[in-house]
Design an enzyme around this catalytic site. Sequence first.
Site, PDB file in Angstrom:
ATOM      1  N   GLU A 169       0.806  -1.219   0.000  1.00  0.00           N
ATOM      2  CA  GLU A 169       0.000   0.000   0.000  1.00  0.00           C
ATOM      3  C   GLU A 169       0.844   1.277   0.000  1.00  0.00           C
ATOM      4  OE1 GLU A 169      -2.928  -0.241   3.121  1.00  0.00           O
ATOM      5  OE2 GLU A 169      -3.947  -1.920   2.167  1.00  0.00           O
ATOM      6  N   GLU A 371      -5.044  -8.794   0.521  1.00  0.00           N
ATOM      7  CA  GLU A 371      -5.638  -8.559   1.842  1.00  0.00           C
ATOM      8  C   GLU A 371      -7.129  -8.362   1.668  1.00  0.00           C
ATOM      9  OE1 GLU A 371      -4.225  -5.419   4.458  1.00  0.00           O
ATOM     10  OE2 GLU A 371      -2.154  -5.844   3.907  1.00  0.00           O
TER      11      GLU A 371
HETATM   12  C1  BGP Z   1      -4.273  -2.486   5.553  1.00  0.00           C
HETATM   13  C2  BGP Z   1      -2.857  -2.697   6.032  1.00  0.00           C
HETATM   14  C3  BGP Z   1      -2.727  -3.714   7.120  1.00  0.00           C
HETATM   15  C4  BGP Z   1      -3.888  -3.803   8.100  1.00  0.00           C
HETATM   16  C5  BGP Z   1      -5.241  -3.621   7.424  1.00  0.00           C
HETATM   17  C6  BGP Z   1      -6.395  -3.453   8.377  1.00  0.00           C
HETATM   18  O1  BGP Z   1      -4.399  -1.217   5.002  1.00  0.00           O
HETATM   19  O2  BGP Z   1      -2.032  -3.106   4.965  1.00  0.00           O
HETATM   20  O3  BGP Z   1      -1.494  -3.491   7.741  1.00  0.00           O
HETATM   21  O4  BGP Z   1      -3.640  -3.068   9.198  1.00  0.00           O
HETATM   22  O5  BGP Z   1      -5.238  -2.523   6.546  1.00  0.00           O
HETATM   23  O6  BGP Z   1      -6.457  -2.134   8.856  1.00  0.00           O
HETATM   24  P1  BGP Z   1      -6.472  -1.787  10.403  1.00  0.00           P
HETATM   25  O7  BGP Z   1      -5.437  -2.652  11.019  1.00  0.00           O
HETATM   26  O8  BGP Z   1      -6.096  -0.350  10.477  1.00  0.00           O
HETATM   27  O9  BGP Z   1      -7.842  -2.064  10.890  1.00  0.00           O
END
Ligand code: BGP
Length: 470
Positions: A169, A371
């Site tokens: 990202e 993801e």
């Molecule tokens: C994505 C990231 C992850 C993870 C996920 C969930 O953007 O790559 O690292 O954190 O989001 O988000 P959060 O953990 O802020 O709920």
Amino acid sequence: MSAQAHNQLPDDFFFGAALSGPQTEGMWQAQGKLENLWDLWSNQDIRAFHNRVGSYAGNDMGARYEQDFALFHDLGLSSCRTSIQWSRLMDADGQLNPEGAAFYHKLFAAAREAGVEVFVNLYHFDMPAYLFRRGGWESREAIEAYASYARAAFAEFGQEIEHWFTFNEPIVEPEQRYEHGTWYPFVRDFARARCVQYGISLAHSLAVGAFRELQASGVVRPDAKIGLINCFAPPYTREDPSEADLEAVRMTDGLCNRWWLDLVTKGALPADVMETLAERGVTMPVRPGDDAILAQGVVDWLGFNYYQPRRVQAPAQDIDEYGNPCFADPYVWKDAVMNKSRGWEIYPKGIYDFAMTMTRDYPDLEWFVSENGIGIEEDRAARTADGAIDDTAYRVPFVRDHLRWIARAIDEGARCRGYHYWGVIDCWSWNNAYKNRYGFVEVDLTHDYERRLKASASWLREVTATHVIA
Ligand code: BGP
């Protein structure tokens, strides 16, 4: 239009776990690890983190990785993407840290032993603090340092690892740290954000160049591939858009998606976006030779992180209170279904829309969903008498709906090869720390990070075994 009828994924479709080093490893001061940006911020203001849980602990995977890989295998997950922490692998002189290298060799060997392939990402929002202090992604020193870190990682693990990624990202740090001011160092400067984005683009391209060179000389195994992972949220606007709304979509798509898609398929940044930026006085810190660097940025495949769409409309003003040019305002869709714990819209069809855009505009590029997941604050309230959390009412429909849209896209020609669920085991979520839980596996913070399967785990096991999205 729905995806109900599409409930079968191809036999060679892979399932895996998405993780990152800084959110799992812990051991923040062990093995000669340097301070990274999350340690710096945690040390500076622990109150910025939910329940004052800073970067220090991860989810204890640094100590429990054998058990965790065994759990992945048991759930039918054949791969796991995590990241090497730059601050663990390299010392402050830019040399390999032998203790850090030994840790990752052990981690990768344990995964192999458990029958899980590790996909290695090199950067997950975690710059070593000393490089940030010297200018971060706005400085050529940090960009060059990243390139030599990437080169060192390829040289050290080039025979072990088949799937590499330069960044996770890369749009997030420009936005969160430099544009919206929500993450340390809390800057609100659109032009600086774009310079950071440009710097990351150069760093990515230099790393791909180093990878190609080391592969040609046999240091990196011949079957290895390199890619980039981004949250390519498809942009949407109102149903009866004005020209200005469509312009907001073009620039949102241009800055967040096409910037990276053009870089990794054409080795150049999108001309229309650069022109519009220049018209608004936003210029890149271009140096002679940069075009040749960016030309090296073409990758073998892509990772697509998907949580939510981006809904935008024409901006209400041209310039904001900080003097930044405005290109789009958020658009609140009246039918949006929200995950209230995270404040993110749940819109499974977005995964299909992006898939079909890829199929149309970048037909040769393979990709996977790198993801996707749902973080819920009330997870622990769903504990049943036998002690397990019954999360089936929300986690199963979320994953099922997204998988069905993926299946439909594949049926219609998308080159999507697999799916990694974010945080298969609960992990540390940046500022939210342990507020929202994503896992099919619980991490019990009151019992030494003990792992426990949630009820949804048996559904996941069934899907990974049969490839039928029940
Ligand atoms: C994505 C990231 C992850 C993870 C996920 C969930 O953007 O790559 O690292 O954190 O989001 O988000 P959060 O953990 O802020 O709920």
